[in-house]
Design a protein around this motif. Structure first.
Motif, PDB file in Angstrom:
ATOM      1  N   THR A  18     -65.866  -3.839  48.837  1.00  0.00           N
ATOM      2  CA  THR A  18     -66.472  -2.583  48.404  1.00  0.00           C
ATOM      3  C   THR A  18     -65.643  -1.390  48.853  1.00  0.00           C
ATOM      4  O   THR A  18     -65.249  -1.294  50.014  1.00  0.00           O
ATOM      5  CB  THR A  18     -67.900  -2.447  48.975  1.00  0.00           C
ATOM      6  OG1 THR A  18     -68.683  -3.568  48.553  1.00  0.00           O
ATOM      7  CG2 THR A  18     -68.560  -1.171  48.466  1.00  0.00           C
ATOM      8  N   TYR A  64     -65.834   2.720  49.133  1.00  0.00           N
ATOM      9  CA  TYR A  64     -66.768   3.849  49.158  1.00  0.00           C
ATOM     10  C   TYR A  64     -65.988   5.151  49.004  1.00  0.00           C
ATOM     11  O   TYR A  64     -65.032   5.404  49.743  1.00  0.00           O
ATOM     12  CB  TYR A  64     -67.544   3.874  50.476  1.00  0.00           C
ATOM     13  CG  TYR A  64     -68.470   2.690  50.677  1.00  0.00           C
ATOM     14  CD1 TYR A  64     -69.772   2.721  50.195  1.00  0.00           C
ATOM     15  CD2 TYR A  64     -68.028   1.549  51.336  1.00  0.00           C
ATOM     16  CE1 TYR A  64     -70.623   1.643  50.377  1.00  0.00           C
ATOM     17  CE2 TYR A  64     -68.872   0.459  51.515  1.00  0.00           C
ATOM     18  CZ  TYR A  64     -70.169   0.516  51.035  1.00  0.00           C
ATOM     19  OH  TYR A  64     -71.005  -0.554  51.207  1.00  0.00           O
ATOM     20  N   ASP A  99     -65.789  -6.300  44.174  1.00  0.00           N
ATOM     21  CA  ASP A  99     -67.244  -6.404  44.095  1.00  0.00           C
ATOM     22  C   ASP A  99     -67.889  -5.096  43.674  1.00  0.00           C
ATOM     23  O   ASP A  99     -68.790  -5.076  42.833  1.00  0.00           O
ATOM     24  CB  ASP A  99     -67.813  -6.828  45.459  1.00  0.00           C
ATOM     25  CG  ASP A  99     -67.368  -8.219  45.860  1.00  0.00           C
ATOM     26  OD1 ASP A  99     -66.966  -8.989  44.965  1.00  0.00           O
ATOM     27  OD2 ASP A  99     -67.409  -8.528  47.064  1.00  0.00           O
ATOM     28  N   ARG A 100     -67.396  -3.975  44.245  1.00  0.00           N
ATOM     29  CA  ARG A 100     -68.121  -2.720  44.024  1.00  0.00           C
ATOM     30  C   ARG A 100     -67.250  -1.514  44.383  1.00  0.00           C
ATOM     31  O   ARG A 100     -66.549  -1.521  45.400  1.00  0.00           O
ATOM     32  CB  ARG A 100     -69.399  -2.716  44.876  1.00  0.00           C
ATOM     33  CG  ARG A 100     -70.329  -1.539  44.678  1.00  0.00           C
ATOM     34  CD  ARG A 100     -71.555  -1.713  45.576  1.00  0.00           C
ATOM     35  NE  ARG A 100     -72.515  -0.633  45.416  1.00  0.00           N
ATOM     36  CZ  ARG A 100     -73.507  -0.630  44.534  1.00  0.00           C
ATOM     37  NH1 ARG A 100     -73.667  -1.680  43.741  1.00  0.00           N
ATOM     38  NH2 ARG A 100     -74.351   0.387  44.445  1.00  0.00           N
ATOM     39  N   GLU A 134     -68.208   2.440  44.928  1.00  0.00           N
ATOM     40  CA  GLU A 134     -69.401   3.279  45.032  1.00  0.00           C
ATOM     41  C   GLU A 134     -69.018   4.739  45.243  1.00  0.00           C
ATOM     42  O   GLU A 134     -68.240   5.073  46.136  1.00  0.00           O
ATOM     43  CB  GLU A 134     -70.271   2.797  46.191  1.00  0.00           C
ATOM     44  CG  GLU A 134     -71.611   3.498  46.287  1.00  0.00           C
ATOM     45  CD  GLU A 134     -72.527   2.840  47.302  1.00  0.00           C
ATOM     46  OE1 GLU A 134     -72.992   3.541  48.208  1.00  0.00           O
ATOM     47  OE2 GLU A 134     -72.756   1.601  47.173  1.00  0.00           O
ATOM     48  N   ALA A 183     -71.927   3.558  40.618  1.00  0.00           N
ATOM     49  CA  ALA A 183     -71.275   2.344  41.126  1.00  0.00           C
ATOM     50  C   ALA A 183     -70.658   1.576  39.966  1.00  0.00           C
ATOM     51  O   ALA A 183     -71.247   1.464  38.889  1.00  0.00           O
ATOM     52  CB  ALA A 183     -72.270   1.466  41.864  1.00  0.00           C
ATOM     53  N   THR A 238     -69.448  -2.193  39.309  1.00  0.00           N
ATOM     54  CA  THR A 238     -69.656  -3.500  39.942  1.00  0.00           C
ATOM     55  C   THR A 238     -68.971  -4.614  39.153  1.00  0.00           C
ATOM     56  O   THR A 238     -68.750  -4.504  37.943  1.00  0.00           O
ATOM     57  CB  THR A 238     -71.157  -3.813  40.067  1.00  0.00           C
ATOM     58  OG1 THR A 238     -71.767  -3.747  38.772  1.00  0.00           O
ATOM     59  CG2 THR A 238     -71.845  -2.810  40.979  1.00  0.00           C
ATOM     60  N   ASP A 239     -68.643  -5.693  39.888  1.00  0.00           N
ATOM     61  CA  ASP A 239     -68.094  -6.918  39.298  1.00  0.00           C
ATOM     62  C   ASP A 239     -66.843  -6.650  38.459  1.00  0.00           C
ATOM     63  O   ASP A 239     -66.665  -7.208  37.367  1.00  0.00           O
ATOM     64  CB  ASP A 239     -69.161  -7.624  38.455  1.00  0.00           C
ATOM     65  CG  ASP A 239     -70.379  -7.991  39.283  1.00  0.00           C
ATOM     66  OD1 ASP A 239     -70.203  -8.357  40.460  1.00  0.00           O
ATOM     67  OD2 ASP A 239     -71.506  -7.893  38.762  1.00  0.00           O
TER      68      ASP A 239
END
Length: 295
Positions: free
Chosen positions: A23, A25, A63-64, A66, A95, A97-98
């Protein structure tokens, strides 16, 4: 683009031919985008996100990603207008995702988020980009009820008409397409719409006398209410050819604008309006016939 604070959690896997990150951020990012729509550079073709992912020479995934409390400002000049159309998105929380390029049967990524449009009204969107013929995508979204004036800067264009007042009662959309076309529907419900004539170059009002007649005869040009008692509800049908020199977000905006125009302008709804009025007349005839038979 400014990102005052960012960090990434440890990667899930880094190996030969495979990178799987966890992830990322991005906190309080700020971005400004300006485009001169008078200079289309038609030979410059923008790539879709799927194409960029496929160009990575190894299997890649994340995965992500954000975004927290971001700001995005988009400005674009059109035609003769010297004032740019402007969209301000604040309190942006989103976000992705994937994100991946290793399995063509799964989406390339899913993006969802919310923001305050023009700093005052909540808007939400969700987009999914898939692998396949011409890089398909879907886009859905909605906006809270608000005053139509906040859409004025967003809808600035090269024409002579500009929003003066009115109320948005509902705005939602369901679009889909690929890098060539965008189609779908926009459900734009509003009341007491008023427009005014403006100067093409400056966007300034033509004056009270001219706009008195604009208000008096505006109902011949556009629907002041949607739905209306006379014509019912107009769902804005979307069908546009995507300009290859525009980025994918530009295709979102053009699809949405097409749906709004097909909800508002009477020249775009004449066929549906005639069919609706015919349906109403036939229904009234049936009701009168039923009453007569009962009597």
């Amino acid at each position: 683009v400014e990102v005052p604070e960012w960090y990434m959690t440890p990667p899930d896997m880094v190996d030969t031919g495979l990178v799987q990150l966890s992830t990322l951020y991005l906190n309080r990012p700020y971005a400004e985008i300006f485009k001169d729509g008078r200079l289309p550079f038609p030979d410059h073709v923008k790539k879709y996100p799927q194409q960029l992912l496929e160009a990575i020479p190894i299997d890649f995934g994340m995965d992500r990603v954000e975004v927290n409390d971001g700001v995005l400002v988009i400005e674009e000049l059109h035609g003769e207008r010297k004032i740019a159309a402007r969209i301000e998105l604040t309190e942006l929380n989103a976000a992705i995702t994937d994100l991946q390029n290793s399995n063509q049967d799964d989406p390339a990524f899913v993006m969802a988020g919310s923001a305050m449009l023009q700093g005052s009204t909540l808007a939400e969107v969700r987009a999914e980009y898939s692998y396949g013929y011409r890089n398909p995508y879907t886009l859905t979204g909605r906006m809270d009820p608000t005053h139509l004036s906040i859409m004025k800067k967003f809808l600035e264009h090269s024409g002579n008409l500009s929003i003066k007042s009115g109320q948005v009662d509902n705005l939602s959309f369901d679009l889909r397409g690929n890098q060539d076309t965008t189609f779908g529907a926009v459900d734009f419900r509003y009341s007491n719409l008023e427009v005014e004539l403006v100067d093409k170059a400056t966007g300034e009002s033509k004056g009270e006398l001219v706009n008195f007649f604009t208000g008096a005869f505006g109902g011949l040009v556009y629907h002041k209410d949607n739905p209306s008692a006379k014509y019912g509800l107009h769902l804005g049908k979307v069908g546009v050819a995507n300009k290859p020199y525009k980025a994918f977000i530009g295709h979102w905006m053009e699809g949405l604008l097409d749906g709004l125009i097909n909800s508002v302008l009477r020249t775009k709804t004449q066929k549906r309006d005639r069919a609706y009025r015919k349906q109403v007349r036939e229904k009234r005839k049936e009701e009168k016939k039923a009453i007569k038979e009962k009597g």
